[in-house]
Every structure is written in C-alpha cells, then in structure tokens.
Design a protein around this motif. Structure first.
Motif, short mmCIF file in Angstrom:
data_model
loop_
_atom_site.label_atom_id
_atom_site.label_comp_id
_atom_site.label_asym_id
_atom_site.label_seq_id
_atom_site.Cartn_x
_atom_site.Cartn_y
_atom_site.Cartn_z
N MET A 1 -3.23 31.09 12.21
CA MET A 1 -3.24 30.63 10.83
C MET A 1 -4.50 29.80 10.60
O MET A 1 -4.83 28.93 11.40
CB MET A 1 -1.98 29.78 10.58
N ARG A 2 -5.14 30.04 9.50
CA ARG A 2 -6.32 29.26 9.11
C ARG A 2 -5.98 28.50 7.85
O ARG A 2 -5.62 29.09 6.83
CB ARG A 2 -7.50 30.20 8.86
N ILE A 3 -6.08 27.19 7.90
CA ILE A 3 -5.79 26.33 6.74
C ILE A 3 -7.09 26.04 6.03
O ILE A 3 -8.02 25.48 6.63
CB ILE A 3 -5.08 25.04 7.18
N LYS A 4 -7.16 26.39 4.76
CA LYS A 4 -8.39 26.22 3.99
C LYS A 4 -8.54 24.77 3.49
O LYS A 4 -9.62 24.21 3.53
CB LYS A 4 -8.41 27.18 2.81
N HIS A 5 -7.45 24.18 2.99
CA HIS A 5 -7.47 22.80 2.50
C HIS A 5 -6.20 22.08 2.95
O HIS A 5 -5.15 22.71 3.06
CB HIS A 5 -7.52 22.75 0.96
N GLN A 6 -6.30 20.80 3.17
CA GLN A 6 -5.14 19.96 3.45
C GLN A 6 -5.01 19.00 2.29
O GLN A 6 -5.93 18.23 2.02
CB GLN A 6 -5.33 19.18 4.75
N VAL A 7 -3.88 19.04 1.60
CA VAL A 7 -3.67 18.22 0.42
C VAL A 7 -2.32 17.51 0.53
O VAL A 7 -1.31 18.15 0.79
CB VAL A 7 -3.70 19.09 -0.86
N VAL A 8 -2.32 16.21 0.35
CA VAL A 8 -1.09 15.44 0.23
C VAL A 8 -0.77 15.36 -1.25
O VAL A 8 -1.66 15.07 -2.06
CB VAL A 8 -1.25 14.02 0.82
N THR A 9 0.48 15.64 -1.62
CA THR A 9 0.88 15.64 -3.03
C THR A 9 1.89 14.53 -3.28
O THR A 9 2.85 14.38 -2.53
CB THR A 9 1.49 17.01 -3.42
N PHE A 10 1.63 13.76 -4.35
CA PHE A 10 2.52 12.68 -4.75
C PHE A 10 3.28 13.07 -6.01
O PHE A 10 2.71 13.65 -6.93
CB PHE A 10 1.72 11.40 -5.06
N ASP A 11 4.57 12.74 -6.07
CA ASP A 11 5.35 12.86 -7.30
C ASP A 11 5.09 11.61 -8.13
O ASP A 11 4.94 10.52 -7.59
CB ASP A 11 6.84 12.93 -7.00
N ALA A 12 5.09 11.78 -9.47
CA ALA A 12 4.87 10.63 -10.35
C ALA A 12 5.43 10.93 -11.73
O ALA A 12 5.31 12.05 -12.23
CB ALA A 12 3.39 10.32 -10.46
N ALA A 13 6.03 9.90 -12.33
CA ALA A 13 6.51 10.03 -13.71
C ALA A 13 5.34 9.96 -14.69
O ALA A 13 5.37 10.58 -15.74
CB ALA A 13 7.53 8.93 -14.01
N ASP A 14 4.29 9.20 -14.35
CA ASP A 14 3.09 9.10 -15.18
C ASP A 14 1.96 9.84 -14.46
O ASP A 14 1.22 9.27 -13.66
CB ASP A 14 2.73 7.64 -15.41
#
Length: 122
Positions: A1-14
C-alpha cells in the motif's frame, strides 16, 4: 500500500473557526468544500475539518468526554508559538512544568476544544 497523504481530521461545530485556527497554526490556507474543509500547507493536505453540528468538546485530561487524539507540535521558539496559537484562539489547559533541561510541553485546546501540545527542548 502506498499512502499519498496523511491527514488528521477534526470534528467541529464551527467549521470556519476550526479550519482558520489550524491554517493559522500551520501557516496554510483553507480549501472549503461544503461541510468539509482541508487545510493545505504548500499545496499539500495537512489537516481536515469536518462539520459536526452536535460536536461535544473533549474534557482534558479525563473528563466525561475524554480526548480521542491530540497533536504534539515541536517548536523552536516556544514564546513565539504560544503567542501565535493563543492569538488564533487556543486556550491553555496545562502550563509547562518549567523544565531547565530535556523536554517540556504545554497543553492547549483549539477552538473546538481538541487538546494539542506545544513541545520543545528546554
């Protein structure tokens, strides 16, 4: 597997406040796409922000809504980094210990309440 980007995602009301905060911290820009924003740094995705109208901020360190994940950001100039993140809307959750050697860190909450640390070598 080759990962192109690593992104952490946050949930937010605003969505706008959260994505502007992380763009300011990372020196990036916000790419808006409806209920999803991507923070790009030098054109590459770094942080995702997802609209979550019912988001309940975690209570650090061990409250009724515990933290799920946090970022450790290693900085060269802590006073400068502290001034920048607080100007962008971060709040201090735990002050640094004041170590005179080795590592030290200070814990903050971003505008949506997600904890993160500024870390440095003392």
């Amino acid at each position: 597997m080759r990962i192109k980007h690593q992104v952490v995602t946050f949930d937010a009301a605003d969505l706008a406040a959260e994505s502007r905060f992380w763009a300011g911290v990372l020196g990036g820009e916000v790419d808006e796409d409806g209920d999803w924003h991507m923070v790009l740094v030098d054109g590459a995705p770094r942080i995702g922000v997802q609209l979550a109208p019912g988001h309940t901020p975690p209570v650090w360190p061990d409250g009724p809504v515990p933290q799920q994940v946090h970022l450790d950001l290693w900085v060269e100039d802590f006073p400068e980094a502290h001034a920048q993140v607080t100007a962008l809307g971060a709040t201090v959750l735990k002050a640094a210990t004041g170590a005179t050697s080795g590592d030290d860190f200070q814990v903050y909450a971003d505008p949506a309440g997600h904890p993160f640390c500024l870390c440095w070598l003392a």
